[in-house]
Motif scaffolding. Structure first.
Motif, short mmCIF file in Angstrom:
data_model
loop_
_atom_site.label_atom_id
_atom_site.label_comp_id
_atom_site.label_asym_id
_atom_site.label_seq_id
_atom_site.Cartn_x
_atom_site.Cartn_y
_atom_site.Cartn_z
N LEU A 1 0.86 -1.18 0.00
CA LEU A 1 0.00 0.00 0.00
C LEU A 1 0.89 1.24 0.00
O LEU A 1 1.79 1.36 0.84
N ARG A 2 0.63 2.11 -0.96
CA ARG A 2 1.34 3.39 -1.02
C ARG A 2 0.30 4.50 -0.82
O ARG A 2 -0.78 4.44 -1.41
N VAL A 3 0.65 5.47 0.00
CA VAL A 3 -0.26 6.57 0.31
C VAL A 3 0.52 7.87 0.20
O VAL A 3 1.64 7.96 0.69
N TRP A 4 -0.09 8.87 -0.44
CA TRP A 4 0.59 10.15 -0.58
C TRP A 4 -0.42 11.28 -0.68
O TRP A 4 -1.61 11.06 -0.84
N LEU A 5 0.10 12.47 -0.60
CA LEU A 5 -0.69 13.69 -0.72
C LEU A 5 -0.63 14.15 -2.18
O LEU A 5 0.45 14.30 -2.74
N SER A 6 -1.80 14.33 -2.78
CA SER A 6 -1.89 14.69 -4.19
C SER A 6 -1.14 15.97 -4.50
O SER A 6 -1.08 16.89 -3.68
N ASP A 7 -0.58 16.04 -5.71
CA ASP A 7 0.15 17.26 -6.11
C ASP A 7 -0.79 18.45 -6.31
O ASP A 7 -0.33 19.58 -6.47
N ASN A 8 -2.10 18.24 -6.23
CA ASN A 8 -3.07 19.35 -6.27
C ASN A 8 -3.21 20.04 -4.93
O ASN A 8 -3.80 21.11 -4.84
N TYR A 9 -2.70 19.41 -3.88
CA TYR A 9 -2.83 19.96 -2.53
C TYR A 9 -1.86 21.12 -2.36
O TYR A 9 -0.67 21.01 -2.66
N VAL A 10 -2.36 22.24 -1.86
CA VAL A 10 -1.53 23.42 -1.61
C VAL A 10 -1.06 23.35 -0.16
O VAL A 10 -1.86 23.37 0.77
N ILE A 11 0.25 23.28 0.00
CA ILE A 11 0.83 23.14 1.34
C ILE A 11 0.92 24.51 2.00
O ILE A 11 1.41 25.48 1.40
N SER A 12 0.43 24.56 3.23
CA SER A 12 0.50 25.79 4.02
C SER A 12 1.52 25.60 5.12
O SER A 12 1.41 24.69 5.93
N MET A 13 2.51 26.48 5.15
CA MET A 13 3.56 26.39 6.17
C MET A 13 3.06 26.93 7.52
O MET A 13 3.70 26.73 8.54
#
Length: 192
Positions: free
Chosen positions: A165-177
């Motif tokens: 199982l591989r799980v990741w955060l989509s590249d559409n997600y905008v990361i907020s610092m």
């Protein structure tokens, strides 16, 4: 004197009936409990990490997500799964996840992607489409409303199935610092 004798006998019979009924209830509970344990243990899961935490540190493309080979400090996850049938007859099973996040610090689950393959990296049918499913796309389990199905399958007697199982955060997600968020879930399996 005769009345006292009858009262004592009646009292003794009532006490014996009470003890007998309590014993029957205890025995019935013991039988039910041991059967429930056996059923739950029919199918078991060996996993390198039962609880997975994805943090809002890094988002990646689906092409990269499909090639993940290890964990990266919570940015994405790689989980080896080994499902075992422990009984002498075939069993249907469900591999599922249960989200354990609180509402305030959760990453929007529509950005958390799941990719399930066999141990030779061949994706299972629901994961081989051009669109990789997110947590939102997975189906809820009817009798476990906080859980979603990753995969349903069948194991022959004493057989096992290895998966990745591989799980990741989509590249559409905008990361907020400014804000630390995560998506936490537990992996489970059950015979159905």
């Amino acid at each position: 004197m005769k009345n006292t004798k009858y009262v004592v006998y009646l009292f003794a019979i009532i006490v014996l009936l009470f003890i007998l009924s309590v014993s029957i209830v205890i025995l019935m509970k013991g039988v039910t409990s041991s059967n429930a344990i056996v059923e739950e243990e029919d199918v078991t899961l060996n996993v390198n990490s039962k609880v997975v935490i994805i943090k809002n540190i890094l988002s990646v493309s689906d092409a990269f997500g499909k090639t993940i080979t290890d964990d990266n400090a919570g940015s994405y996850a790689y989980v080896d799964l080994d499902i075992h049938n422990n009984v002498s007859e075939g069993r249907n099973y469900e591999l599922f996840i249960t989200s354990s996040d609180n509402e305030k610090s959760i990453i929007n689950p529509s950005y958390v992607k799941f990719y399930l393959t066999d141990d030779k990296d061949v994706p299972f049918s629901d994961y081989s489409l051009s669109k990789i499913p997110t947590y939102v796309d997975l189906e809820y389990i009817e009798d476990k409303p906080s859980s979603k199905v990753l995969y349903s399958g069948f194991l022959k007697a004493y057989d096992n199935q290895k998966m990745i199982l591989r799980v990741w955060l989509s590249d559409n997600y905008v990361i907020s610092m400014d804000e630390d968020k995560n998506f936490t879930f537990e992996i489970g399996v059950r015979a159905i």
